[in-house]
Design an enzyme around this catalytic site. Structure first.
Site, PDB file in Angstrom:
ATOM      1  N   LYS A 194       7.975  69.406  25.045  1.00 20.78           N
ATOM      2  CA  LYS A 194       8.839  70.259  25.835  1.00 20.78           C
ATOM      3  C   LYS A 194      10.089  69.482  26.217  1.00 20.78           C
ATOM      4  CE  LYS A 194       9.703  72.105  30.331  1.00 20.78           C
ATOM      5  NZ  LYS A 194      11.013  71.461  30.244  1.00 20.78           N
ATOM      6  N   GLU A 267       6.613  57.501  32.482  1.00 18.98           N
ATOM      7  CA  GLU A 267       7.797  56.643  32.556  1.00 18.98           C
ATOM      8  C   GLU A 267       8.711  57.308  33.567  1.00 18.98           C
ATOM      9  OE1 GLU A 267      11.463  55.861  30.559  1.00 18.98           O
ATOM     10  OE2 GLU A 267      11.015  55.124  32.572  1.00 18.98           O
ATOM     11  N   GLU A 398      16.620  56.480  44.279  1.00 21.07           N
ATOM     12  CA  GLU A 398      17.286  56.558  42.982  1.00 21.07           C
ATOM     13  C   GLU A 398      18.339  57.657  43.029  1.00 21.07           C
ATOM     14  OE1 GLU A 398      14.950  57.963  39.699  1.00 21.07           O
ATOM     15  OE2 GLU A 398      15.831  56.473  38.344  1.00 21.07           O
TER      16      GLU A 398
END
Lengths: 488, 312, 265
Positions: A194, A267, A398
């Site tokens: 996907k 990840e 982040e």
């Protein structure tokens, strides 16, 4: 000498040299109006669709399918069916399919690069010179492992897992596709992948490469859609989930799969420390800092978003950095001279703006070089914050944008302590001309990738992945085969 | 800076130990940055502007044992009027010749703005006693050279006798009088980018007005990464002292496309202030014709042939 | 009226070019005149190999892998021609697949053969494989194509340059292979192929002081004398199988370098 030759020539010098537009033509890309799902080697239509746009000017590019739960199950079933014969093929035959894919990608690389920049927003010089070559190389590398597993894992009997469900992000769409599909197929698995909601087009074009390579139907299946499609894939009857994306979603997936017996690799995000010592190669370190955070607009999980400068060299580094930022060219991703392209989506732009506002509010000092941003589309100027404290949001969270936070340190011990003082652990950078210190720092930094005197270097042979909340599992290299194999 | 009372000259590390510790350069990074900058795509009016600037910055050069007044005279005509069919093409910056040909060049260039540069100091090797080299400079200046291109003593540099290299440049600069001084480092003999940076800083500290890559007599000569290292040294000297030193890559630049890559580097490293023949020169001979061909291509839209441009 | 075909001239392959033997000699094999290489041709081939080897070794492993894969591409286009010169299509297919197999190993050697070594001290210590340099190959007679490919491919995969003496009785497959190699982006001098009398040529390569290793798989009765000659400059001597495919065929032509560096602030 004639009169003609007695000329004094002192034409006035213009104040500056403006590079004329140097657009890469988009003619090479032929888009369909609407795309379906690619399942079992066929294009299947769906009830719902949504538009995918070009972030440089918000213009619509095509309509893509919104895969439902049933669509996803259907795709997984097709992959399951194809797995029978695919996994029984000799490794050397699977290798040859993958070599074909690698070569075709290399041949069609300009077409893919233009589409990647158009749909995602990154500069053409990056998609052309980094994303595409690495993607082709990734397939080439893993092709070679397909029939050599006994050398990679001696004394173990590696077997394919079955069907892998793979969910990829929008920052390196085609490259992340390569990182997922190549090792999975080399190991004998089949996949349902996907692509990210905002960047489906290069994955859909990849289906044409699959066709040209004559890959057996059902080995690669592509299902487009939003987060609900990804959730459906996680729930489905796959044997493994591979996810690259935000830490929050990664944790949700890990929770969801708990107790299911399904293998998973993640990840996730990062907040990498880029550490500059006073004996670095100074101008090259500044280039490395710039590359670390402004490459791909900072939309990089391993971006060097926290710059740690040794206090003894603070002024020269920051001065040179700010000057260097004034030569960054922000603009049309399809212009060959663009260094920093468009932000991928409105949502991401808002996130960046929020964190930058927080940085200012918390008391950091902001610098942005003067740049003229286009009116339409999503843009953010390269930004650097100085006077940043470890606890500020811009030093902890982040941002995933072209925003750098600068902090200082005095000694190697202090650098290590501050660098590791984060829940993340994906990457780190070290800048010093002293070999022993590079190795000492590398030994102590809790990060899956340590770059010394360089940054953002990737190679199919080089394992990539995180410590701590940056995820687990490695992609690339011999170690990247492991997550796709069953060793009983 | 304060001086410690006990020591006669203050605490100074001897040059020999200090210079090797100055400025390490990472080869991979500098070559990567040069390669990135070389990818800039300069088109249309930006390209025409750059091509015309490149001509205005050219030092048309002939440094052969077989040079004659006839050869130099023809080169001077080309220098003043590179394209006889197009008066809009500007003159070059200078002619660069051996000392014996200075009088011919002076005569042919009288009344034009083209300067006469001469090599001196036992060019190209520099392997002669200092007094011979100084005399070489004095003679060239007496014959009317506007600019002197000297060579550093590479043997001295590579054997660590940096003070000798420094002193020679200082003395040559004195002998130049009003002429401006370019210091040729001969980068392909220096071996590493580290040494290129050190030699650049040394040459600028000793008073050079320009630093120059090569004599053009060795293969290798100017490369984009080497220029980048030198430009960064020039930038640092400017930051620290306010002084603007010029740059001249020489040798191996044969195509207009390559010349533009050199200019882009200057533009993005030092800024537009250096984009002038007062601070930037290209040492070349056959480059001019390729630039003329590109200019004509931009004007007419068709690719050109060498047959239509004179070989002087 | 049937058309008269143009007959091929079978020459040597040295430095990427196809010269005749400097001796002007030929011999008859498989119904054709084939160049009969001399010791001077062998000498020239070694010079070409030595000249080409550093750049080949300096190319990225990925690049070497791609070049080897392209040899397979070029051979695939010529399957019928190759099939006529050896035992048939099956041998050709296996030869092509052998190139593909070795192509896929070029960028993995350091990972399986190298190591980071946990020495008992504050040092970073690693071992990496490197090519030995110039390799001479005495190719077997059987199988004429697959045997030659099986002995050449592992040597060049690791970054070596090769001079191979083809089968004396069945040399045409080697010449055809040279043509495929010449069109496959292989830098000139990386592979050199000599046709001629094995007993005449092999001793010159075995005693050559600028050859680093010698593969005696096809040497048969000459082996003992060749091994004696090889000892003069401590050549690595390899005797393999005509139809094998293994990591250890590659590593036979690799050296191992171990590096130490202290770890400290």
């Amino acid at each position: 000498m004639t009169d003609l030759e007695k000329r004094s020539d002192r034409s006035p010098v213009p104040a500056d040299w403006t590079y004329a537009p140097a657009p890469e033509s988009t003619d090479i890309v032929r888009l369909q109006e609407r795309y379906g799902l690619y399942v079992g080697g066929e294009w299947l239509d769906t009830k719902e669709h949504f538009a995918t746009i070009a972030p440089r000017d918000e213009s619509p590019l095509a309509e893509v399918a919104q895969a439902s739960g049933a669509d996803v199950q259907n795709a997984v079933a097709a992959a399951r069916e194809a797995f029978g014969s695919w996994s029984k093929l000799p490794g050397s035959e699977r290798a040859k399919y993958l070599f074909r894919i690698a070569r075709i990608l290399a041949e069609r690389s300009r077409e893919f690069a233009v589409l990647e920049s158009l749909n995602g927003g990154k500069p053409i010089k990056e998609s052309r010179d980094v994303d595409l070559p690495l993607a082709a190389a990734h397939f080439f590398y893993y092709a070679g492992w397909a029939d050599k597993l006994e050398y990679a894992f001696p004394n173990r009997s590696p077997k394919p897992l079955g069907v892998a469900g793979q969910i990829i992000p929008w920052n390196f769409p085609l490259l992340m596709l390569a990182w997922k599909i190549a090792p999975a197929l080399a190991a004998g698995n089949t996949v349902v992948l996907k692509p990210a909601e905002t960047t489906p087009l290069t994955a859909l074009l990849f289906c044409d490469v699959v066709r040209q390579a004559e890959l057996p139907p059902g080995v690669v299946n592509i299902v487009t859609g939003d987060g609900s499609t990804g959730a459906a894939l996680v729930e489905s009857e796959v044997d493994k989930i591979a996810f690259t994306g935000s830490t929050d979603v990664g944790k949700a997936i890990q929770r969801r799969l708990a107790g299911s017996g399904k293998k998973v690799t993640l990840e996730l995000g990062g907040k990498a420390a880029n550490i500059v010592f006073d004996d670095c190669a100074l101008d090259q370190a500044v280039e490395g800092i710039v590359n670390g955070i402004y490459f791909n607009q900072g939309h990089v999980c391993c971006a060097g978003s926290r710059l740690f400068v040794q206090e003894s060299i603070y002024e020269p580094v920051v001065e040179k950095l700010k000057k260097r930022m004034t030569t960054l060219r922000v603009g049309d991703p399809l212009d060959k001279n663009t260094d920093v392209g468009a932000i991928n989506s409105r949502m991401q732009l808002e996130k960046i703006e929020e964190l930058v506002a927080a940085g200012k509010e918390e008391g950091a000092e902001i610098y942005q070089p003067p740049c003229r941003l286009p009116e339409k589309g999503y843009w953010f100027a390269p930004t650097v914050f100085t006077n940043v404290a470890q606890s500020y949001r811009i030093a902890q969270e982040e941002i995933f944008g072209p925003v750098l936070s600068v902090l200082t340190f005095r000694t190697p011990d202090e650098a290590v302590e501050k660098a590791n003082n984060t829940p993340y652990g994906l990457s780190a950078g070290v800048w010093t001309e002293k070999g022993s210190r590079i190795l000492w720092m590398a030994e102590r930094l809790r990060a899956g990738v340590v770059w010394a005197n360089t940054f953002n270097r990737f190679d199919p042979t080089s394992p990539f992945g995180g410590y701590k909340e940056s995820g687990f599992g490695r992609e690339g290299g011999l170690h990247g085969m492991e997550p796709y194999l069953d060793f009983e | 800076m304060a001086q410690a009372p006990v020591l006669p000259r203050g605490f100074e590390l001897p040059l020999k130990q200090r210079l090797p510790r100055i400025g390490a350069i990472d080869q991979v990074a500098v070559e990567g940055r040069a390669a990135d900058l070389a990818k800039r795509s300069i088109k249309k009016d930006a390209k025409v502007w750059a091509l015309e600037l490149a001509i205005r910055c050219c030092d048309l050069t002939t440094l052969e044992g077989q040079d004659t007044p006839g050869k130099v005279a023809a080169l001077c005509s080309k220098a003043i009027r590179p394209d006889p069919s197009d008066p809009n093409v500007p003159s070059v910056a200078a002619i660069c010749v051996y000392p014996n040909l200075i009088p011919t060049a002076k005569e042919r260039l009288a009344g034009s703005a083209v300067k006469v540069a001469s090599v001196a100091t036992a060019f190209p090797s520099g392997q002669s006693p200092l007094d011979v080299k100084i005399r070489d400079v004095e003679d060239a200046v007496a014959m009317g050279a506007d600019e002197i291109d000297m060579v550093i003593d590479r043997g001295a540099f590579l054997s660590g006798r940096y003070a000798k290299v420094f002193d020679e440049i200082v003395k040559v600069k004195e002998a130049c009088g009003g002429a401006h001084l370019k210091v040729i480092l001969e980068v392909s003999e220096l071996g590493t980018y580290d040494n290129v940076r050190r030699a650049s800083l040394l040459a600028m500290a000793a008073g050079g007005d320009f630093i120059k890559t090569s004599t053009g007599k060795l293969p290798g000569a100017a490369t984009l990464p080497v220029q980048l290292v030198m430009l960064e040294a020039i930038r640092d000297v400017h930051e620290e002292t306010g002084r603007k030193v010029g740059m001249k890559p020489a040798g191996g630049i044969r195509t207009a496309k390559n010349a533009i890559q050199y200019l882009v580097q200057v533009h993005e490293t030092l800024g537009p202030d250096w984009l002038t023949p007062d601070l930037y020169r290209l040492g070349a001979s056959s480059l001019v014709n390729d630039i003329l061909m590109q200019l004509r291509k931009e004007k007419t839209g068709a690719y050109q042939s060498k047959d239509y441009f004179t070989n002087d | 009226m049937t058309r008269l075909p143009v007959k091929k001239t079978y020459k040597l392959f040295i430095g990427g070019a196809f010269p005749r033997s400097e001796s002007g000699r030929t011999y008859e094999a498989q119904g054709q005149n084939v160049a009969r290489a001399s010791r001077k041709d062998a000498r020239d081939a070694v010079v070409a190999a030595r000249g080409a080897q550093p750049k080949w070794a300096g190319a990225t492993a990925y690049n070497r892998g791609q070049v080897l894969y392209r040899i397979a591409e070029m051979m695939e286009a010529r399957v019928p021609e190759f099939a006529e010169l050896c035992s048939g299509e099956d041998e050709v297919h296996r030869s092509i697949d052998r190139w593909v197999w070795y192509a896929g190993f070029a960028d993995k050697l350091a990972q399986v053969l190298g190591s980071s070594n946990p020495v008992a001290g504050p040092y970073f210590n690693f071992t990496i494989p490197e090519p030995t340099g110039v390799v001479a190959v005495v190719a077997p007679d059987e199988p004429p194509l697959l045997g030659l490919v099986s002995r050449i491919a592992p040597a060049i995969t690791g970054g070596n340059a090769v001079i191979a003496i083809a089968s004396e009785t069945q040399p045409l497959a080697a010449v055809e292979l040279a043509e495929a190699i010449a069109t496959a982006d292989v830098p000139g001098g990386v592979v050199n192929l000599l046709t001629g009398h094995r007993a005449e040529l092999a001793p010159w390569l075995a005693s050559h002081m600028d050859v680093n290793a010698i593969d005696l798989t096809g040497a048969d009765g000459l082996r003992a004398d060749l091994e004696v000659a090889a000892a003069e400059n401590v050549k690595r001597v390899v005797v393999g199988k005509p139809d094998s495919q293994s990591l250890y065929e590659i590593s036979a032509f690799l050296e191992l370098k171990t590096v130490w560096h202290p770890i400290g602030t």
